[in-house]
Each structure stands twice: as structure tokens, then as C-alpha cells.
Design a protein around this motif. Structure first.
Motif, PDB file in Angstrom:
ATOM      1  N   ALA A  63     -31.179  28.559  17.560  1.00 42.66           N
ATOM      2  CA  ALA A  63     -31.314  29.309  16.377  1.00 42.66           C
ATOM      3  C   ALA A  63     -31.708  28.661  15.041  1.00 42.66           C
ATOM      4  CB  ALA A  63     -29.990  30.281  15.896  1.00 42.66           C
ATOM      5  N   ALA A  64     -32.513  28.901  14.265  1.00 44.59           N
ATOM      6  CA  ALA A  64     -32.858  28.019  12.961  1.00 44.59           C
ATOM      7  C   ALA A  64     -31.814  27.799  12.036  1.00 44.59           C
ATOM      8  CB  ALA A  64     -33.644  28.871  12.185  1.00 44.59           C
ATOM      9  N   SER A  65     -30.624  28.265  12.208  1.00 41.21           N
ATOM     10  CA  SER A  65     -29.522  28.049  11.155  1.00 41.21           C
ATOM     11  C   SER A  65     -28.846  26.831  12.054  1.00 41.21           C
ATOM     12  CB  SER A  65     -28.556  29.356  11.494  1.00 41.21           C
ATOM     13  OG  SER A  65     -28.001  29.802  12.504  1.00 41.21           O
ATOM     14  N   THR A  87     -24.997  37.087  18.394  1.00 37.98           N
ATOM     15  CA  THR A  87     -26.189  36.392  18.252  1.00 37.98           C
ATOM     16  C   THR A  87     -26.426  35.018  18.910  1.00 37.98           C
ATOM     17  OG1 THR A  87     -25.843  35.217  16.135  1.00 37.98           O
ATOM     18  CG2 THR A  87     -26.644  37.369  15.859  1.00 37.98           C
ATOM     19  N   LEU A  88     -27.738  34.855  19.305  1.00 36.26           N
ATOM     20  CA  LEU A  88     -27.873  33.709  20.157  1.00 36.26           C
ATOM     21  C   LEU A  88     -27.944  32.380  19.155  1.00 36.26           C
ATOM     22  CD1 LEU A  88     -29.078  32.490  22.711  1.00 36.26           C
ATOM     23  CD2 LEU A  88     -31.232  32.622  21.712  1.00 36.26           C
ATOM     24  N   LYS A  97     -20.363  24.138   9.306  1.00 33.23           N
ATOM     25  CA  LYS A  97     -20.183  24.852   7.987  1.00 33.23           C
ATOM     26  C   LYS A  97     -19.144  25.982   8.212  1.00 33.23           C
ATOM     27  CE  LYS A  97     -24.963  23.769   6.995  1.00 33.23           C
ATOM     28  NZ  LYS A  97     -26.312  24.282   6.762  1.00 33.23           N
ATOM     29  N   PRO A  98     -18.717  26.227   6.979  1.00 31.55           N
ATOM     30  CA  PRO A  98     -17.818  27.614   7.061  1.00 31.55           C
ATOM     31  C   PRO A  98     -18.476  28.769   7.776  1.00 31.55           C
ATOM     32  CG  PRO A  98     -17.322  26.465   4.850  1.00 31.55           C
ATOM     33  CD  PRO A  98     -18.465  25.794   5.709  1.00 31.55           C
ATOM     34  N   GLU A  99     -19.769  28.808   7.639  1.00 31.61           N
ATOM     35  CA  GLU A  99     -20.482  30.076   8.181  1.00 31.61           C
ATOM     36  C   GLU A  99     -20.595  29.802   9.702  1.00 31.61           C
ATOM     37  OE1 GLU A  99     -21.165  28.142   5.367  1.00 31.61           O
ATOM     38  OE2 GLU A  99     -23.370  27.955   5.491  1.00 31.61           O
ATOM     39  N   PHE A 147     -26.714  21.264  15.903  1.00 28.52           N
ATOM     40  CA  PHE A 147     -26.022  21.507  17.416  1.00 28.52           C
ATOM     41  C   PHE A 147     -26.859  21.195  18.570  1.00 28.52           C
ATOM     42  CE2 PHE A 147     -23.439  25.824  16.266  1.00 28.52           C
ATOM     43  CZ  PHE A 147     -22.931  24.849  14.992  1.00 28.52           C
ATOM     44  N   THR A 148     -26.466  20.629  19.655  1.00 28.97           N
ATOM     45  CA  THR A 148     -26.982  20.202  20.672  1.00 28.97           C
ATOM     46  C   THR A 148     -26.456  20.968  22.223  1.00 28.97           C
ATOM     47  OG1 THR A 148     -27.233  18.234  19.762  1.00 28.97           O
ATOM     48  CG2 THR A 148     -27.752  18.176  22.258  1.00 28.97           C
ATOM     49  N   ILE A 149     -27.246  21.712  22.826  1.00 31.35           N
ATOM     50  CA  ILE A 149     -26.966  22.162  24.241  1.00 31.35           C
ATOM     51  C   ILE A 149     -27.283  21.302  25.145  1.00 31.35           C
ATOM     52  CG2 ILE A 149     -28.952  23.547  24.203  1.00 31.35           C
ATOM     53  CD1 ILE A 149     -27.210  25.985  25.231  1.00 31.35           C
TER      54      ILE A 149
END
Length: 121
Positions: free
Chosen positions: A62-64, A48-49, A88-90, A69-71
Motif C-alpha cells: 500500500a502507498a501508505s 485494507t491491504l 506512526k500512530p496511524e 514496511f517489508t513483507i
């Protein structure tokens, strides 16, 4: 042709930060879009993106991962980064570098080999 190589993956604890990198070579001047995708371990999990960035610098997340995160990338499209905070573990997954070029009236897509990131709880 574009070649992509990821680096910087590894094992971290929840709450820590990590930066992964993607080194691009070849026809990098033809790149119009770059992105990070991820695929969690286990059967049936899809790639997934995570985040994308255009040649002009427009970013999307992504919303998650938004806010954590920073690209980023350099102007020559030779380096792309993903800074991951508050992991996070996920977030555990193999992270893939992606690039798209346009030429001869069609798009071409390229993938790196993947960088594993493991977040322990």
C-alpha cells in the motif's frame, strides 16, 4: 485447509520498529498468495491491504507503507513476516494474516485471528 496464527503484535512508540509473524499450517503447498491486511480501531473502519507476496516472491505494498514496511516469507509458505519501521500512530490497527489457495478449479481464502499493533505518539 490452511490455518494461520499471527504473533508479535504489541505497543511501540512512534518511530520505533516491530516485526509481526504469521505461522501457516495445513495445505501450505497450495498457497499461491499471502498478504497482510489491517483494520484500524473504531466503527466503520474497513480492513485494507497492507502488503502482499506471491508464491514466486513478487511483492506489493500500500502507498501508505511503501518504503517503511517489508513483507517476506519462507519458500515453504509456513512463515510470513511483516517488518515495520518508522511506525506512526496511524499504523495502529489489528493486523491480519491472509492466504489464498487454488484447488478444484476455485480459490479458497483463509484468515488469521489478528495481531493488535498500537503505536503511541
Amino acid at each position: 485447509q490452511v490455518q494461520l496464527v499471527e504473533s508479535g503484535g504489541g505497543l511501540v512508540q512512534a518511530g520505533e520498529s516491530l516485526r509481526i509473524s504469521c505461522t501457516a499450517s495445513g495445505s501450505t503447498s497450495s498457497i499461491n498468495n499471502m498478504a497482510w491486511y489491517r483494520q484500524p480501531p473504531g466503527p466503520g473502519n474497513r480492513r485494507t491491504l497492507v502488503a502482499s507476496i506471491t508464491s514466486g516472491g513478487t511483492v506489493d505494498y500500500a502507498a501508505s507503507v511503501k518504503g517503511r514496511f517489508t513483507i517476506s516469507k519462507d519458500n515453504a509458505n509456513t512463515m510470513m513476516y511483516l517488518r515495520m519501521n518508522s511506525l506512526k500512530p496511524e499504523d495502529t490497527a489489528v493486523y491480519y494474516c491472509f492466504a489464498r489457495t487454488y484447488g478444484n478449479f476455485q480459490f479458497y481464502e483463509y484468515w488469521g485471528q489478528g495481531a493488535p499493533v498500537t503505536v503511541s505518539s
